[in-house]
Design an enzyme around this catalytic site. Sequence first.
Site, PDB file in Angstrom:
ATOM      1  N   ALA A 160       0.830  -1.208   0.000  1.00  0.00           N
ATOM      2  CA  ALA A 160       0.000   0.000   0.000  1.00  0.00           C
ATOM      3  C   ALA A 160       0.863   1.257   0.000  1.00  0.00           C
ATOM      4  CB  ALA A 160      -0.931  -0.021   1.210  1.00  0.00           C
ATOM      5  N   GLU A 163      -2.567   6.616  -2.358  1.00  0.00           N
ATOM      6  CA  GLU A 163      -3.617   7.141  -1.475  1.00  0.00           C
ATOM      7  C   GLU A 163      -4.658   7.887  -2.305  1.00  0.00           C
ATOM      8  OE1 GLU A 163      -1.764   9.396   1.645  1.00  0.00           O
ATOM      9  OE2 GLU A 163      -0.760   7.600   2.425  1.00  0.00           O
ATOM     10  N   PRO A 164      -5.784   8.215  -1.688  1.00  0.00           N
ATOM     11  CA  PRO A 164      -6.799   8.949  -2.456  1.00  0.00           C
ATOM     12  C   PRO A 164      -6.245  10.265  -3.024  1.00  0.00           C
ATOM     13  CG  PRO A 164      -7.731   8.144  -0.387  1.00  0.00           C
ATOM     14  CD  PRO A 164      -6.271   7.831  -0.347  1.00  0.00           C
ATOM     15  N   GLY A 167      -0.576   9.842  -5.615  1.00  0.00           N
ATOM     16  CA  GLY A 167      -0.162   8.649  -6.351  1.00  0.00           C
ATOM     17  C   GLY A 167       1.256   8.840  -6.857  1.00  0.00           C
ATOM     18  N   THR A 195      -4.130  -3.535  -4.740  1.00  0.00           N
ATOM     19  CA  THR A 195      -4.381  -4.867  -5.288  1.00  0.00           C
ATOM     20  C   THR A 195      -4.206  -5.903  -4.176  1.00  0.00           C
ATOM     21  OG1 THR A 195      -3.529  -4.091  -7.403  1.00  0.00           O
ATOM     22  CG2 THR A 195      -3.718  -6.484  -7.123  1.00  0.00           C
ATOM     23  N   GLU A 287       8.959  -4.440 -10.000  1.00  0.00           N
ATOM     24  CA  GLU A 287       7.522  -4.274 -10.295  1.00  0.00           C
ATOM     25  C   GLU A 287       7.326  -3.828 -11.745  1.00  0.00           C
ATOM     26  OE1 GLU A 287       5.390  -1.414  -7.882  1.00  0.00           O
ATOM     27  OE2 GLU A 287       3.574  -1.596  -9.102  1.00  0.00           O
ATOM     28  N   GLN A 382      -9.382  -5.077 -34.034  1.00  0.00           N
ATOM     29  CA  GLN A 382      -9.708  -4.545 -35.368  1.00  0.00           C
ATOM     30  C   GLN A 382      -9.704  -5.657 -36.415  1.00  0.00           C
ATOM     31  OE1 GLN A 382     -10.651  -1.520 -35.237  1.00  0.00           O
ATOM     32  NE2 GLN A 382     -11.136  -1.302 -37.405  1.00  0.00           N
ATOM     33  N   GLY A 385     -12.748  -7.865 -36.069  1.00  0.00           N
ATOM     34  CA  GLY A 385     -14.049  -7.230 -36.299  1.00  0.00           C
ATOM     35  C   GLY A 385     -14.982  -7.396 -35.102  1.00  0.00           C
ATOM     36  N   GLU A 413       3.642   9.110 -17.827  1.00  0.00           N
ATOM     37  CA  GLU A 413       4.280  10.418 -17.609  1.00  0.00           C
ATOM     38  C   GLU A 413       5.390  10.327 -16.562  1.00  0.00           C
ATOM     39  OE1 GLU A 413       0.990   9.793 -17.600  1.00  0.00           O
ATOM     40  OE2 GLU A 413       0.414  10.749 -19.477  1.00  0.00           O
TER      41      GLU A 413
HETATM   42  C1  LIG Z   1      -6.137  -1.517 -10.861  1.00  0.00           C
HETATM   43  C2  LIG Z   1      -5.114  -0.750 -10.070  1.00  0.00           C
HETATM   44  C3  LIG Z   1      -4.283  -1.440  -9.195  1.00  0.00           C
HETATM   45  C4  LIG Z   1      -3.363  -0.750  -8.402  1.00  0.00           C
HETATM   46  N1  LIG Z   1      -2.627  -1.432  -7.463  1.00  0.00           N
HETATM   47  C5  LIG Z   1      -1.879  -0.721  -6.562  1.00  0.00           C
HETATM   48  C6  LIG Z   1      -1.252  -1.377  -5.447  1.00  0.00           C
HETATM   49  O1  LIG Z   1      -1.320  -2.601  -5.284  1.00  0.00           O
HETATM   50  N2  LIG Z   1      -0.567  -0.606  -4.554  1.00  0.00           N
HETATM   51  C7  LIG Z   1      -0.453   0.753  -4.704  1.00  0.00           C
HETATM   52  O2  LIG Z   1       0.169   1.376  -3.842  1.00  0.00           O
HETATM   53  N3  LIG Z   1      -1.023   1.389  -5.753  1.00  0.00           N
HETATM   54  C8  LIG Z   1      -1.740   0.698  -6.677  1.00  0.00           C
HETATM   55  N4  LIG Z   1      -2.348   1.350  -7.733  1.00  0.00           N
HETATM   56  C9  LIG Z   1      -2.205   2.787  -7.839  1.00  0.00           C
HETATM   57  C10 LIG Z   1      -1.352   3.244  -9.022  1.00  0.00           C
HETATM   58  O3  LIG Z   1       0.001   2.931  -8.785  1.00  0.00           O
HETATM   59  C11 LIG Z   1      -1.621   4.742  -9.207  1.00  0.00           C
HETATM   60  O4  LIG Z   1      -2.925   4.847  -9.750  1.00  0.00           O
HETATM   61  C12 LIG Z   1      -0.607   5.424 -10.084  1.00  0.00           C
HETATM   62  O5  LIG Z   1       0.637   5.472  -9.445  1.00  0.00           O
HETATM   63  C13 LIG Z   1      -1.048   6.852 -10.453  1.00  0.00           C
HETATM   64  O6  LIG Z   1      -1.437   7.565  -9.310  1.00  0.00           O
HETATM   65  P1  LIG Z   1      -2.835   8.343  -9.278  1.00  0.00           P
HETATM   66  O7  LIG Z   1      -3.878   7.405  -9.721  1.00  0.00           O
HETATM   67  O8  LIG Z   1      -2.967   8.964  -7.936  1.00  0.00           O
HETATM   68  O9  LIG Z   1      -2.698   9.453 -10.374  1.00  0.00           O
HETATM   69  P2  LIG Z   1      -1.922  10.851 -10.221  1.00  0.00           P
HETATM   70  O10 LIG Z   1      -0.572  10.624  -9.684  1.00  0.00           O
HETATM   71  O11 LIG Z   1      -2.784  11.807  -9.518  1.00  0.00           O
HETATM   72  O12 LIG Z   1      -1.814  11.272 -11.734  1.00  0.00           O
HETATM   73  C14 LIG Z   1      -2.867  11.861 -12.497  1.00  0.00           C
HETATM   74  C15 LIG Z   1      -2.268  12.284 -13.834  1.00  0.00           C
HETATM   75  O13 LIG Z   1      -1.281  13.325 -13.607  1.00  0.00           O
HETATM   76  C16 LIG Z   1      -0.058  12.926 -14.186  1.00  0.00           C
HETATM   77  N5  LIG Z   1       1.074  13.441 -13.408  1.00  0.00           N
HETATM   78  C17 LIG Z   1       1.265  13.398 -12.077  1.00  0.00           C
HETATM   79  N6  LIG Z   1       2.456  13.943 -11.763  1.00  0.00           N
HETATM   80  C18 LIG Z   1       3.024  14.325 -12.932  1.00  0.00           C
HETATM   81  C19 LIG Z   1       4.257  14.964 -13.269  1.00  0.00           C
HETATM   82  N7  LIG Z   1       5.173  15.291 -12.349  1.00  0.00           N
HETATM   83  N8  LIG Z   1       4.502  15.203 -14.571  1.00  0.00           N
HETATM   84  C20 LIG Z   1       3.580  14.876 -15.539  1.00  0.00           C
HETATM   85  N9  LIG Z   1       2.414  14.288 -15.271  1.00  0.00           N
HETATM   86  C21 LIG Z   1       2.132  14.020 -13.987  1.00  0.00           C
HETATM   87  C22 LIG Z   1      -0.098  11.409 -14.176  1.00  0.00           C
HETATM   88  O14 LIG Z   1       0.835  10.846 -15.073  1.00  0.00           O
HETATM   89  C23 LIG Z   1      -1.536  11.145 -14.546  1.00  0.00           C
HETATM   90  O15 LIG Z   1      -1.691  11.254 -15.932  1.00  0.00           O
HETATM   91  C24 LIG Z   1      -3.230   0.661  -8.560  1.00  0.00           C
HETATM   92  C25 LIG Z   1      -4.033   1.340  -9.486  1.00  0.00           C
HETATM   93  C26 LIG Z   1      -4.986   0.658 -10.212  1.00  0.00           C
HETATM   94  C27 LIG Z   1      -5.867   1.444 -11.144  1.00  0.00           C
END
Ligand SMILES: Cc1cc2nc3c(=O)[nH]c(=O)nc-3n(C[C@H](O)[C@H](O)[C@H](O)COP(=O)(O)OP(=O)(O)OC[C@H]3O[C@@H](n4cnc5c(N)ncnc54)[C@H](O)[C@@H]3O)c2cc1C
Length: 432
Positions: A160, A163-164, A167, A195, A287, A382, A385, A413
């Site tokens: 983990a 966070e909300p 990321g 996950t 990873e 594609q 079809g 990114e």
């Molecule tokens: C199905 C699934 C399984 C997952 N499993 C895990 C898990 O087991 N453990 C865990 O800890 N996490 C997990 N994640 C979380 C995942 O690692 C994050 O969703 C990911 O790191 C992106 O973080 P975020 O969703 O908060 O997006 P954000 O970080 O908020 O990003 C939003 C957008 O802003 C862009 N962005 C952010 N910063 C920059 C920057 N400096 N420059 C340019 N663009 C930027 C991003 O690229 C993205 O396009 C999982 C996610 C999903 C969907």
Amino acid sequence: MTNLIPIANDIDGPLLALEYTNGQKEPSQRLRMAPVDIANPSEEHMMLREMVRDWTKEFVEPQALEHDKHERFNLPLLRSMGELGLLGISAPEEFGGAGLDAVACTIVHEEIAASDPGFALAYLAHSMLFVNNLAHNGTDEQKARILPKVCSGEWIGAMAMSEPDAGTDVLGLGTTAVQQEDGTWLLNGRKMWITNGCIDEEGTPADVVWVYARTGKDAKGRVQLSTFLVEAGMSGYSVGQKIYDKTGMRASNTAELVFDDCIVPAANLVGEVGESLIHMMGNLEIERLTLSAMGLGIARRSLEEMNRYATDRMAFGSQIRDFGQIQRHIGEGWAKYRAMRAYIYDTANNLQIGKAGQRLDSDGVKLFASTAAKEIADSAIQVMGGYGYVGEYNVERLWRDAKLLEIGGGTLESHHKNITRDLFKDGDAITR
Ligand SMILES: Cc1cc2nc3c(=O)[nH]c(=O)nc-3n(C[C@H](O)[C@H](O)[C@H](O)COP(=O)(O)OP(=O)(O)OC[C@H]3O[C@@H](n4cnc5c(N)ncnc54)[C@H](O)[C@@H]3O)c2cc1C
């Protein structure tokens, strides 16, 4: 001045020698090396691939469509991988692991993802994000106590970080851990997108979670991260929700976790306080490599499906593989697949698990392989079809699953950012 000259022939081709100006000759290298299969560099790797491929065909393939459709995680199937020695693939043998290398980890993820990427993601979260992390960063006591359980499948693990509200910006995470007078730690915060965060529909939490939390700031005012092993049953640890309706990877459970005055014993702090950025960076490399391997499995399967369909399907009196536009999908798909395979296994052969320092290529392979996998799956839809657009023909599921690879474990990114940063520090990597 020296020349390269042939001095002998054998089964592997001409042997070359360096010839010095004084006439002395020194065997140097083969003109034609024995062919090397970087995806199966040893007999053991080949055997592992065959074993996992057979097992996947028998046990993973038949359940993939249904588990995706109903958003169900196949917990018994994951547990059964303990008997095959796959749950602790990179953990030391003394603790119940298989002690294998990064190539072996890559092979297993590729093979499983060719049938069921959602299930492969649950396997990755357990074996790479939890088990591998503990095997390389845990204390001897933690390894002896927990590794045998997670290697056998008795316990399911998760990691983990996200966070909300944080990321990509990992130093912005808000979960805190404060040490109490009795030595225990009090964790507060929420984790998102985890996950294996819950292991069933009833919200049963993972048996053990690798949790990153803030434990203060260093002398320069930088955020300090530390790792805590939170076990099921610890007071204040619960599942907030299982997250439904994901685009793909629906055969894996994704959950929000809640830590509400969660009490963690002092013995469950991993390493030293403030040391966890190093754990995190090291583990992100394997990873990203294994997520790329999942992309390779998706690409391989998509290519197989579209190639077969292009032969079977007739239109305008011809097999559709006779049409130039279909040939473009197959031709480009093949070239991308081979390029990703070469880059992924080149990286795997060079990656030493548990040591940081390969970020340039672990980010590079994931950047390339995630999008390539999605594009090849898209081509497969594609080419196929209407049939490509429904679940029974697999490729629409692979396409949905592939999209996650562009987000999870680091967004595209973030890979752009890291690669550009690393090449600023070490531009010579380009010519090495
Ligand atoms: C199905 C699934 C399984 C997952 N499993 C895990 C898990 O087991 N453990 C865990 O800890 N996490 C997990 N994640 C979380 C995942 O690692 C994050 O969703 C990911 O790191 C992106 O973080 P975020 O969703 O908060 O997006 P954000 O970080 O908020 O990003 C939003 C957008 O802003 C862009 N962005 C952010 N910063 C920059 C920057 N400096 N420059 C340019 N663009 C930027 C991003 O690229 C993205 O396009 C999982 C996610 C999903 C969907």
